[in-house]
Design an enzyme around this catalytic site. Sequence first.
Site, PDB file in Angstrom:
ATOM      1  N   TYR A 125      -0.766 -11.489 -11.297  1.00 50.11           N
ATOM      2  CA  TYR A 125      -1.393 -11.288 -12.607  1.00 50.11           C
ATOM      3  C   TYR A 125      -2.305 -12.456 -12.980  1.00 50.11           C
ATOM      4  O   TYR A 125      -2.510 -12.757 -14.146  1.00 50.11           O
ATOM      5  CB  TYR A 125      -0.317 -11.111 -13.684  1.00 50.11           C
ATOM      6  N   LYS A 172       9.372 -12.632  -1.183  1.00 50.92           N
ATOM      7  CA  LYS A 172       9.067 -11.845   0.019  1.00 50.92           C
ATOM      8  C   LYS A 172       8.431 -12.784   1.035  1.00 50.92           C
ATOM      9  O   LYS A 172       7.333 -12.550   1.551  1.00 50.92           O
ATOM     10  CB  LYS A 172       8.136 -10.673  -0.369  1.00 50.92           C
ATOM     11  N   ASP A 206      12.543  -6.296  -1.817  1.00 54.09           N
ATOM     12  CA  ASP A 206      12.872  -4.883  -1.592  1.00 54.09           C
ATOM     13  C   ASP A 206      14.394  -4.685  -1.555  1.00 54.09           C
ATOM     14  O   ASP A 206      14.927  -3.727  -2.124  1.00 54.09           O
ATOM     15  CB  ASP A 206      12.186  -4.328  -0.332  1.00 54.09           C
ATOM     16  N   ASP A 230       8.326  -8.315 -13.256  1.00 51.90           N
ATOM     17  CA  ASP A 230       7.904  -7.216 -14.128  1.00 51.90           C
ATOM     18  C   ASP A 230       8.561  -5.915 -13.667  1.00 51.90           C
ATOM     19  O   ASP A 230       9.165  -5.181 -14.454  1.00 51.90           O
ATOM     20  CB  ASP A 230       6.369  -7.111 -14.081  1.00 51.90           C
ATOM     21  N   ASP A 234      12.057  -3.843 -15.411  1.00 58.38           N
ATOM     22  CA  ASP A 234      12.039  -2.452 -15.901  1.00 58.38           C
ATOM     23  C   ASP A 234      13.115  -1.632 -15.184  1.00 58.38           C
ATOM     24  O   ASP A 234      13.820  -0.830 -15.797  1.00 58.38           O
ATOM     25  CB  ASP A 234      10.670  -1.803 -15.669  1.00 58.38           C
TER      26      ASP A 234
HETATM   27 MG    MG Z   1       6.379  -4.307 -17.715  1.00 59.06          MG
END
Ligand code: MG
Length: 332
Positions: A125, A172, A206, A230, A234
């Site tokens: 981001y 990762k 993962d 992020d 969720d």
């Molecule tokens: Mg979000």
Amino acid sequence: MSHSLCVIAGDGIGPEVLPAAVAVLEKLLPDLRVQEAEAGWDCFVRHGTAVPDSTLACMSACGAGLFGAVSSPSRRVEGYRSAILTLRQRLGLNVNLRPVRSWPAVSPKAGVDLLILRENSEGLYSGREHWESPEVAIAERVISRAASQRLAHCAVEVAQARGARRITLVHKANVLPLTCGLFRDSCREVLEAEGFGAQLDERLVDVAALQLVQSPEAFDLIVTSNLFGDILSDLACHWSGGLGLAPSLNWGSGLALAEPVHGSAPDIVGSGRANPLAAILSAALLLRYQWHEGALATRIEDAAHTFLAHEGHCDFGTETTRVVTQGVLALL
Ligand code: MG
Ligand code: NAI
């Protein structure tokens, strides 16, 4: 100490759920001084900027804020950048705390109590996207030692506050040895130096996703980079009862901006169906971590717990925002 709060309601259901969180804080902090500020898509349409300088100044002056949600178009709009990303970067809100716990009635599983600590300023981001050719678009994933170390120092503080039995670094590094390798090694160094070597654990992202589905109760404190955090937060908030119960805190540089994880929810805006608990529980994070009022934070969480245990749900149709807000306020 007097408490000042910058309230940025934003778009969509932001202005519907934030009054609940403000009312809860006003009840617990009689000296609270509230200042309202603008940000988001509506603000961009009206003023040509998604985050006016006056909003940044208000946050800096207050030191603490509550943010509702903003809408962002999923196509590039000249001059527009997501308001929350701008606030995080411009104010140095370098980390994001996202606790996930089981609640009575609304959680699909008991015994979950974990916290995802997400780097908040860089990673994928970073905002560095460009066209290499008309057929190829590139996004740059930025990882710095300084930001990773800041995150790890925050992890130390959070681990001490919650008496963490396990700290899981999620990355990762097998596929991204430079960026994820730097992230992992920088975090490890700080956490080991601060005496958390014995609790330290690692997972590839993962596998972490699979294990968060299989056995969420096995996790405690998860420390990870921006995009991974992020997505995993969720996913994990499913265990607390979904986005309507997912709080977060943007934190860093002496400032804190509490924010429900959910977005502007255009599908339910104006219907009265928005659950205010995510916003209310975000206010509790502000109390615990920024204002060092842990006992007041626990009072809010206990009120939410009692409300859900008594009602058995938090869906009151078109009366949801009102009934849940009044129910929690009555229990404080
Ligand atoms: Mg979000
Ligand atoms: P969303 O979180 O707004 O909604 C996802 C689903 O969850 C919808 O069905 C919505 O009705 C439901 N939901 C969300 N919060 C709820 C609540 N408090 N009570 C009951 N149901 C709730 O995510 P979506 O639909 O992907 O994005 C909508 C807009 O929000 C987009 O413009 C997006 O860019 C923006 N967004 C903003 C965020 C922020 O301000 N931090 C975060 C995520 C999305």
